[in-house]
Design a protein around this motif. Structure first.
Motif, PDB file in Angstrom:
ATOM      1  N   LYS A 170     -15.742  -8.669  -0.277  1.00  0.00           N
ATOM      2  CA  LYS A 170     -14.676  -9.927  -0.037  1.00  0.00           C
ATOM      3  C   LYS A 170     -13.402  -9.189  -0.512  1.00  0.00           C
ATOM      4  O   LYS A 170     -13.235  -8.712  -1.696  1.00  0.00           O
ATOM      5  N   SER A 171     -12.364  -9.475   0.319  1.00  0.00           N
ATOM      6  CA  SER A 171     -10.964  -9.189   0.139  1.00  0.00           C
ATOM      7  C   SER A 171      -9.941 -10.164   0.195  1.00  0.00           C
ATOM      8  O   SER A 171     -10.183 -11.357   0.933  1.00  0.00           O
ATOM      9  N   ASP A 172      -9.158 -10.098  -0.745  1.00  0.00           N
ATOM     10  CA  ASP A 172      -8.006 -11.334  -0.621  1.00  0.00           C
ATOM     11  C   ASP A 172      -6.977 -10.785   0.112  1.00  0.00           C
ATOM     12  O   ASP A 172      -6.339  -9.882   0.011  1.00  0.00           O
ATOM     13  N   ARG A 173      -6.805 -11.504   1.311  1.00  0.00           N
ATOM     14  CA  ARG A 173      -5.660 -11.112   2.080  1.00  0.00           C
ATOM     15  C   ARG A 173      -4.325 -11.332   1.131  1.00  0.00           C
ATOM     16  O   ARG A 173      -3.439 -10.633   1.943  1.00  0.00           O
ATOM     17  N   LYS A 174      -4.070 -11.980   0.328  1.00  0.00           N
ATOM     18  CA  LYS A 174      -2.860 -12.064  -0.258  1.00  0.00           C
ATOM     19  C   LYS A 174      -2.742 -10.968  -1.350  1.00  0.00           C
ATOM     20  O   LYS A 174      -1.714 -11.069  -2.016  1.00  0.00           O
ATOM     21  N   SER A 175      -3.535 -10.362  -1.399  1.00  0.00           N
ATOM     22  CA  SER A 175      -3.463  -9.348  -2.748  1.00  0.00           C
ATOM     23  C   SER A 175      -2.856  -8.022  -2.111  1.00  0.00           C
ATOM     24  O   SER A 175      -3.061  -7.644  -1.008  1.00  0.00           O
ATOM     25  N   ILE A 176      -1.879  -7.671  -2.837  1.00  0.00           N
ATOM     26  CA  ILE A 176      -1.209  -6.242  -2.772  1.00  0.00           C
ATOM     27  C   ILE A 176      -2.233  -5.268  -2.632  1.00  0.00           C
ATOM     28  O   ILE A 176      -2.208  -4.236  -1.797  1.00  0.00           O
ATOM     29  N   THR A 177      -3.318  -5.088  -3.779  1.00  0.00           N
ATOM     30  CA  THR A 177      -4.125  -3.925  -3.510  1.00  0.00           C
ATOM     31  C   THR A 177      -4.970  -3.793  -2.430  1.00  0.00           C
ATOM     32  O   THR A 177      -5.065  -2.947  -1.797  1.00  0.00           O
ATOM     33  N   SER A 178      -5.449  -5.110  -1.780  1.00  0.00           N
ATOM     34  CA  SER A 178      -6.316  -5.216  -0.697  1.00  0.00           C
ATOM     35  C   SER A 178      -5.533  -4.725   0.559  1.00  0.00           C
ATOM     36  O   SER A 178      -5.947  -3.978   1.356  1.00  0.00           O
ATOM     37  N   GLY A 179      -4.132  -5.043   0.400  1.00  0.00           N
ATOM     38  CA  GLY A 179      -3.334  -4.498   1.634  1.00  0.00           C
ATOM     39  C   GLY A 179      -2.972  -3.247   1.664  1.00  0.00           C
ATOM     40  O   GLY A 179      -3.055  -2.377   2.768  1.00  0.00           O
ATOM     41  N   PHE A 180      -3.017  -2.527   0.258  1.00  0.00           N
ATOM     42  CA  PHE A 180      -2.866  -1.076   0.140  1.00  0.00           C
ATOM     43  C   PHE A 180      -4.040  -0.390   0.612  1.00  0.00           C
ATOM     44  O   PHE A 180      -4.029   0.648   1.393  1.00  0.00           O
ATOM     45  N   ASN A 181      -5.200  -0.739   0.348  1.00  0.00           N
ATOM     46  CA  ASN A 181      -6.584  -0.141   0.546  1.00  0.00           C
ATOM     47  C   ASN A 181      -6.762  -0.144   2.059  1.00  0.00           C
ATOM     48  O   ASN A 181      -7.440   0.769   2.348  1.00  0.00           O
ATOM     49  N   LYS A 182      -6.297  -1.008   2.877  1.00  0.00           N
ATOM     50  CA  LYS A 182      -6.281  -1.146   4.512  1.00  0.00           C
ATOM     51  C   LYS A 182      -5.631  -0.097   5.180  1.00  0.00           C
ATOM     52  O   LYS A 182      -5.643   0.075   6.294  1.00  0.00           O
ATOM     53  N   SER A 183      -4.679   0.525   4.238  1.00  0.00           N
ATOM     54  CA  SER A 183      -3.812   1.522   4.910  1.00  0.00           C
ATOM     55  C   SER A 183      -4.499   2.809   5.313  1.00  0.00           C
ATOM     56  O   SER A 183      -5.436   3.175   4.621  1.00  0.00           O
ATOM     57  N   PHE A 184      -4.366   3.505   6.513  1.00  0.00           N
ATOM     58  CA  PHE A 184      -5.183   4.263   7.098  1.00  0.00           C
ATOM     59  C   PHE A 184      -5.088   5.835   6.379  1.00  0.00           C
ATOM     60  O   PHE A 184      -6.005   6.751   6.243  1.00  0.00           O
ATOM     61  N   TRP A 185      -4.012   6.071   5.279  1.00  0.00           N
ATOM     62  CA  TRP A 185      -4.007   7.097   4.749  1.00  0.00           C
ATOM     63  C   TRP A 185      -4.540   7.162   3.187  1.00  0.00           C
ATOM     64  O   TRP A 185      -4.748   8.252   2.528  1.00  0.00           O
ATOM     65  N   VAL A 186      -5.148   5.823   2.861  1.00  0.00           N
ATOM     66  CA  VAL A 186      -6.049   5.797   1.869  1.00  0.00           C
ATOM     67  C   VAL A 186      -7.341   6.031   2.080  1.00  0.00           C
ATOM     68  O   VAL A 186      -8.091   5.563   2.893  1.00  0.00           O
ATOM     69  N   MET A 187      -7.837   7.026   1.021  1.00  0.00           N
ATOM     70  CA  MET A 187      -9.660   7.217   0.978  1.00  0.00           C
ATOM     71  C   MET A 187     -10.098   5.921   0.175  1.00  0.00           C
ATOM     72  O   MET A 187     -10.074   6.031  -1.007  1.00  0.00           O
TER      73      MET A 187
END
Length: 183
Positions: A127-144
């Motif tokens: 479950k990810s919160d769409r408003k969360s900064i962490t959730s948005g960052f984790n969806k970046s393609f450069w993040v493992m």
């Protein structure tokens, strides 16, 4: 027998084992952007190291640049690892009668973790919160990271399926739940 779920997931069955392989590859433009970033980061670090060891820095600057290079080296390793994973990395889930074996590999290298089948509980989507900064960052393609499926193992969450689309995640989750019930 081999079957595919989406573009990145391959499932094969051998004897009493089921092997799920999730490719870590990304689109070409993302790969080129990540490679460009790694190249520029490497050049910046080498330039600072050259400045540091050329003798042009003063004593108080020396400590600053040594600290900077320590942080630079940490993020250099992370960036190179992320790029290599995106070029030739994969997640491998081997489901045997005694447990699950999960490996994140680059080329053929990687650590295998074993999870006893009886202790795997609550297989679910993250479950990810769409408003969360962490959730948005984790969806970046450069993040493992950005695992899309998680299960509890001795009450500790274990994630698999990095950067899967919703459709692929849901199809894989249905398959994994069927496999858990079957064995």
């Amino acid at each position: 027998m081999k079957q595919s779920i989406g573009e990145r997931i391959t499932i094969s069955k051998q004897d009493n084992e089921t092997i799920v392989r999730i490719d870590g590859t990304i689109e070409k433009w993302m790969n080129h952007a990540l490679l460009g970033w790694v190249f520029m980061w490497t050049m910046i670090g080498l330039y600072v190291a050259y400045f540091l060891f050329s003798g042009e820095s003063e004593e108080n600057q020396f400590y600053f640049f040594v600290t900077y290079l320590a942080f630079w080296a940490y993020f250099e390793v992370k960036a190179v690892y992320s790029w290599l994973f995106r070029v030739s990395g994969y997640e491998l889930l081997r489901m045997a009668n005694d447990g699950w074996y999960i490996k994140r590999g680059i080329f053929s290298f990687g650590k295998v973790s074993r999870y006893v089948r009886e202790n795997i509980k609550d297989l679910r989507k993250v479950k990810s919160d769409r408003k969360s900064i962490t959730s948005g960052f984790n969806k970046s393609f450069w993040v493992m990271g950005n695992e899309q499926i998680v299960f509890d193992y001795f009450e500790k969450p274990i994630g698999i399926g990095m950067h899967l689309t919703e459709k692929d995640r849901d199809a894989l989750l249905v398959f994994l739940r069927k496999e858990m019930k079957r064995k």
